[in-house]
Design a protein around this motif. Structure first.
Motif, short mmCIF file in Angstrom:
data_model
loop_
_atom_site.label_atom_id
_atom_site.label_comp_id
_atom_site.label_asym_id
_atom_site.label_seq_id
_atom_site.Cartn_x
_atom_site.Cartn_y
_atom_site.Cartn_z
N LYS A 164 0.82 -1.23 0.00
CA LYS A 164 0.00 0.00 0.00
C LYS A 164 0.84 1.27 0.00
O LYS A 164 0.44 2.30 0.53
CB LYS A 164 -0.97 0.00 1.19
N ARG A 165 2.04 1.20 -0.59
CA ARG A 165 2.92 2.36 -0.72
C ARG A 165 3.46 2.41 -2.14
O ARG A 165 3.70 1.36 -2.74
CB ARG A 165 4.08 2.28 0.29
N CYS A 166 3.68 3.64 -2.68
CA CYS A 166 4.19 3.78 -4.04
C CYS A 166 5.71 3.61 -4.05
O CYS A 166 6.43 4.36 -3.38
CB CYS A 166 3.85 5.16 -4.61
N PHE A 167 6.18 2.64 -4.82
CA PHE A 167 7.62 2.42 -4.99
C PHE A 167 7.98 2.49 -6.46
O PHE A 167 7.17 2.11 -7.32
CB PHE A 167 8.04 1.06 -4.42
N PRO A 168 9.20 2.95 -6.81
CA PRO A 168 9.60 3.03 -8.22
C PRO A 168 9.41 1.69 -8.93
O PRO A 168 9.68 0.63 -8.36
CB PRO A 168 11.09 3.40 -8.15
N ASP A 169 8.92 1.77 -10.17
CA ASP A 169 8.62 0.57 -10.95
C ASP A 169 9.90 0.08 -11.65
O ASP A 169 10.14 0.37 -12.82
CB ASP A 169 7.52 0.90 -11.97
N PHE A 170 10.71 -0.66 -10.89
CA PHE A 170 11.99 -1.13 -11.44
C PHE A 170 11.81 -2.28 -12.41
O PHE A 170 10.92 -3.12 -12.25
CB PHE A 170 12.91 -1.62 -10.30
N SER A 171 12.68 -2.33 -13.41
CA SER A 171 12.80 -3.51 -14.26
C SER A 171 14.25 -3.57 -14.75
O SER A 171 14.97 -2.57 -14.71
CB SER A 171 11.83 -3.44 -15.44
N THR A 172 14.66 -4.74 -15.20
CA THR A 172 16.04 -4.89 -15.68
C THR A 172 16.01 -5.15 -17.18
O THR A 172 15.29 -6.05 -17.63
CB THR A 172 16.74 -6.06 -14.96
N LYS A 173 16.74 -4.34 -17.95
CA LYS A 173 16.79 -4.50 -19.41
C LYS A 173 18.24 -4.71 -19.82
O LYS A 173 19.09 -3.86 -19.56
CB LYS A 173 16.22 -3.25 -20.07
N ASN A 174 18.51 -5.89 -20.39
CA ASN A 174 19.89 -6.26 -20.78
C ASN A 174 20.88 -6.10 -19.63
O ASN A 174 22.00 -5.59 -19.82
CB ASN A 174 20.36 -5.41 -21.98
N GLY A 175 20.41 -6.46 -18.44
CA GLY A 175 21.29 -6.42 -17.28
C GLY A 175 21.43 -5.04 -16.67
O GLY A 175 22.18 -4.85 -15.71
N VAL A 176 20.71 -4.01 -17.23
CA VAL A 176 20.81 -2.64 -16.69
C VAL A 176 19.50 -2.29 -16.00
O VAL A 176 18.42 -2.55 -16.54
CB VAL A 176 21.10 -1.62 -17.84
N LEU A 177 19.61 -1.70 -14.80
CA LEU A 177 18.42 -1.34 -14.03
C LEU A 177 17.75 -0.12 -14.67
O LEU A 177 18.40 0.88 -14.98
CB LEU A 177 18.83 -1.00 -12.59
N THR A 178 16.42 -0.24 -14.92
CA THR A 178 15.69 0.88 -15.53
C THR A 178 14.39 1.11 -14.78
O THR A 178 13.90 0.24 -14.07
CB THR A 178 15.34 0.59 -17.01
N VAL A 179 13.83 2.33 -14.96
CA VAL A 179 12.47 2.64 -14.52
C VAL A 179 11.77 3.15 -15.76
O VAL A 179 12.18 4.17 -16.33
CB VAL A 179 12.45 3.70 -13.39
N ALA A 180 10.71 2.42 -16.21
CA ALA A 180 9.99 2.75 -17.44
C ALA A 180 10.96 2.90 -18.62
O ALA A 180 10.90 3.87 -19.38
CB ALA A 180 9.15 4.02 -17.26
N ASN A 181 11.88 1.95 -18.71
CA ASN A 181 12.88 1.88 -19.80
C ASN A 181 13.87 3.04 -19.81
O ASN A 181 14.56 3.26 -20.80
CB ASN A 181 12.20 1.78 -21.18
N GLN A 182 13.94 3.82 -18.73
CA GLN A 182 14.92 4.91 -18.67
C GLN A 182 15.94 4.61 -17.58
O GLN A 182 15.61 4.02 -16.56
CB GLN A 182 14.21 6.24 -18.36
#
Length: 701
Positions: A164-182
């Motif tokens: 119930k708290r907003c946290f950054p939407d992390f994802s990993t792209k080609n081994g690099v940490l991104t948020v919304a592909n940035q």
């Protein structure tokens, strides 16, 4: 010591009893009433919503019905970079404004950019405004003032709700940490920051999110396979019952097969060591000693030495000799132990209801745990909201001081520290009740331990009474009284609540000290010197040993209470000295019982586990169509194995109590009677045969 006085008319558990340890009984009842009162007080003052709902900077719950935040269920942090980790966010407060929002932001934006373009792109301003303080709609206010007064966040980042708290939407792209592909973002204060800064701020969230998806899959697996898990546990229950009932025929066979198996394996080990020792004869370097080659990390080096195999051979020979000598000298004791195990199986066969008594103990303990947990939560949430001054300026002398949001704007804090705010910090309080909450939590834990130990003691005394009535029946099963389990339970509650509470109290005190020592060790970790560590370790070890000893004494004291109806101290003393007079028999019986029951648990858990493995991996052709398709087949498999072990443990705990009771009765029987017509033995014919003529004389008991 002086000879014990026996009642010549003794014929099993005494029925004409009187209440024992009455003072302790009165104290116990008073403590239970006090515990109920503590629960009521905690319930009146506590508010579990403080745990369920997140709280914003104004001390309001997010998502609570009937409030302005009813549809705003998620907590949003103005500047998540100020937060070190999710632990800080959940347990403590983060030094930034927090608001309740209906949904988390789904795009990157900064206040500077949105304010500059609000005239020709009002939709962006209206979207950003959702994350500003309620009612704020003044895009003309200067950026510096807005950020100083924390009217709006300097930036928003694509986030997702978690706990119930907003946290950054992390994802990993080609081994690099991104948020919304940035990989970079503007922080709204003129700087471009890397996404890894956000990762440090919300440390470990990715792992927790992964764990959540795994958790969902596990939940799905349980939802599909619960029916089959219950069938597996039912099979375990049936097999446990069969194992106990058949133990009267198999106890001796199982034990001797295992013992001769161990002797055989050690014998093979001796032969193999001799063969290796002989084989290395004449090989260069094999005659070196361990001392010559020193310490080597590769242990295979030592296996090239004759001396190593000689040492192994000597050790195994010693073990073999010790086992054989023990079997020779303790053979009679082992035969008595096996006969008692068989007798225990027979007793359970006659009083089958005892096998289901652990369900009563389980229900009582479940009630204790539930009451303790609910009281602990209500106590922990008993505080009033405490507000503290949050200042943007690091040098503000009022920072972190307690404040009142109602009168805050009339004080001179806002003049001395521009932008300072009075925000919600945590739940606490200054009243007498709030000051002693920690003491109440300790009392809650202590009474919980006392009640749990009492529930276990009640079970042990009840079972002991039932099995004692079997042993002291002169004609079995004709003379076993009707409903022995219910009669024993009634006697324990009516006459011996005080004695059972006394035994449970001693154990609870030791357990509470152990809990406090563990807490101190956890708190002082990293800050203690080697002496403190050593002292804590010694204390923990001593109290662990003391707890084990007390459990042993209490268990046997409850058996004596069930038989004779005397008070706790007298029963404990008599049980202890009776066991000390039969110390070798105690040791042998203990080990033989432990071994057979452990073997039984492993056989049942392993057998049902193998069956479950073949079923859930669809390797049984008959049930291949029935088996559910799972994400992880090990989820129901582990549940079945652990569950089967616990089911077997529940049944076998009754059996262990039965054997211990019969053993004490057997020792008493030997000391009371001499096998004559006037004083006949109550033991079974098989035990009578094993003891033979010599051991039957009262002196040698």
């Amino acid at each position: 010591g002086e000879p014990r006085k026996f009642d010549p008319k003794f014929r099993g558990p005494i029925h004409n009893r009187h209440c024992t340890d009455v003072i302790c009984c009165v104290i116990f009842i008073a403590v239970i009433l006090g515990y109920i009162a503590l629960g009521v007080v905690a319930w009146v003052h506590g508010d579990p919503r403080k745990v369920i709902y997140p709280t914003d900077s104004y001390g309001q719950f997010c998502g609570q019905k009937g409030t302005v935040n009813e549809n705003k269920t998620i907590l949003f942090y103005f500047n998540i970079l100020k937060c070190a980790s999710p632990v800080v966010l959940i347990n403590l407060q983060c030094p930034t404004t927090q608001l309740c929002v209906s949904k988390c932001p789904d795009r990157f934006a900064t206040y500077i950019d949105v304010q500059a373009s609000y005239r020709y792109r009002p939709d962006q301003w209206n979207y950003f405004r959702e994350f500003c303080k309620p009612g704020f709609n003044n895009p003309r206010k200067s950026v510096a003032q807005v950020l100083r007064d924390e009217d709006c966040p300097s930036m928003i980042i694509p986030s997702r709700p978690f706990l119930k708290r907003c946290f950054p939407d992390f994802s990993t792209k080609n081994g690099v940490l991104t948020v919304a592909n940035q990989t970079t973002f503007k922080d709204g204060r003129g700087k471009t920051r890397n996404v890894t800064d956000l990762r440090e701020a919300a440390n470990g969230i990715n792992n927790v999110l992964d764990a959540r998806s795994v958790g969902m899959k596990i939940f799905e697996d349980y939802a599909i396979s619960w029916y089959w898990i219950l069938i597996g546990l039912f099979i375990a229950m049936v097999v446990s019952l069969l194992f106990l009932v058949l133990l009267r025929f198999t106890a001796g066979v199982l034990f001797w097969i295992f013992i001769f198996g161990v002797i055989g394996i050690i014998g093979y080990g001796i032969w193999h060591c001799y063969w290796e020792y002989n084989h290395l004869k004449g090989i260069p370097g094999s005659d070196l000693t361990v001392y010559d080659i020193g310490f080597q990390t590769d242990f295979r080096v030592y296996l090239q030495l004759r001396q190593t195999w000689l040492a192994f051979m000597i050790i195994l020979c010693l073990v073999e000799v010790v086992i054989i000598l023990m079997l020779i000298f303790l053979r009679n004791r082992i035969r008595i132990a096996i006969a008692l195990l068989k007798e225990g199986s027979r007793a359970i066969g006659y009083i089958m209801s005892t096998l289901f008594y652990p369900i009563v103990t389980f229900i009582l303990i479940a009630i204790c745990i539930s009451y303790w947990a609910v009281t602990a939560v209500f106590l922990a949430t008993s505080g009033e909201p405490v507000y503290k001054v949050m200042a943007n300026q690091t040098l503000c002398k009022y920072a972190n001081l307690t404040c009142d949001p109602e009168t805050f704007n009339t004080t001179n804090v806002t003049k001395l520290c521009p932008g300072a705010q009075c925000t919600f910090a945590f739940y606490g309080g200054e009243s007498l009740y709030h000051k002693y909450i920690f003491i109440f939590q300790l009392a809650n834990a202590f009474v919980f331990l006392w009640l749990v130990n009492f529930a276990i003691a009640l079970g042990q005394c009840t079972l002991a009474g039932a099995f004692a009535s079997y042993y002291w029946a002169s004609r079995k099963p004709a003379d076993i009284p009707l409903w022995p389990l219910f009669s024993s339970f009634g006697r324990a509650i009516r006459y011996h609540t005080g004695s059972l509470a006394f035994g449970a109290l001693i154990l609870a005190i030791v357990q509470l000290i152990r809990v406090i020592l563990e807490y101190l060790d956890h708190k002082l970790k990293g800050r203690q010197n080697s002496f403190t560590r050593f002292l804590l370790c010694c204390l923990k070890c001593c109290f662990w040993c003391l707890e084990k000893f007390l459990k042993f004494i209490n268990r046997n004291a409850y058996i004596m209470i069930a038989i004779y109806g005397r008070n706790f101290c007298t029963s404990a003393k008599e049980a202890f000295f009776l066991l000390m007079r039969n110390v070798v028999r105690v040791a042998v019986l203990d080990k033989v019982t432990d071994f057979l029951l452990f073997l039984g648990k492993i056989l049942i858990a392993g057998g049902v586990g193998v069956l479950a493995f073949f079923f859930f991996t669809q390797r049984i052709p008959v049930f291949a169509q029935e088996a559910p398709t799972l994400n992880y087949y090990w989820v129901p498999l582990l549940t079945v194995i652990i569950g089967s072990y616990l089911v077997a443990h529940g049944f076998f705990s009754v059996y262990a109590m039965c054997v211990d009771t019969l053993f004490l009765c057997f020792c008493e029987d030997l000391e009371r009677n001499d096998g004559s017509t006037a004083k006949p033995y109550f033991m079974s014919a098989s035990l009578h045969r094993i003891l033979g003529k010599k051991e039957l004389s009262p002196k040698k008991a």
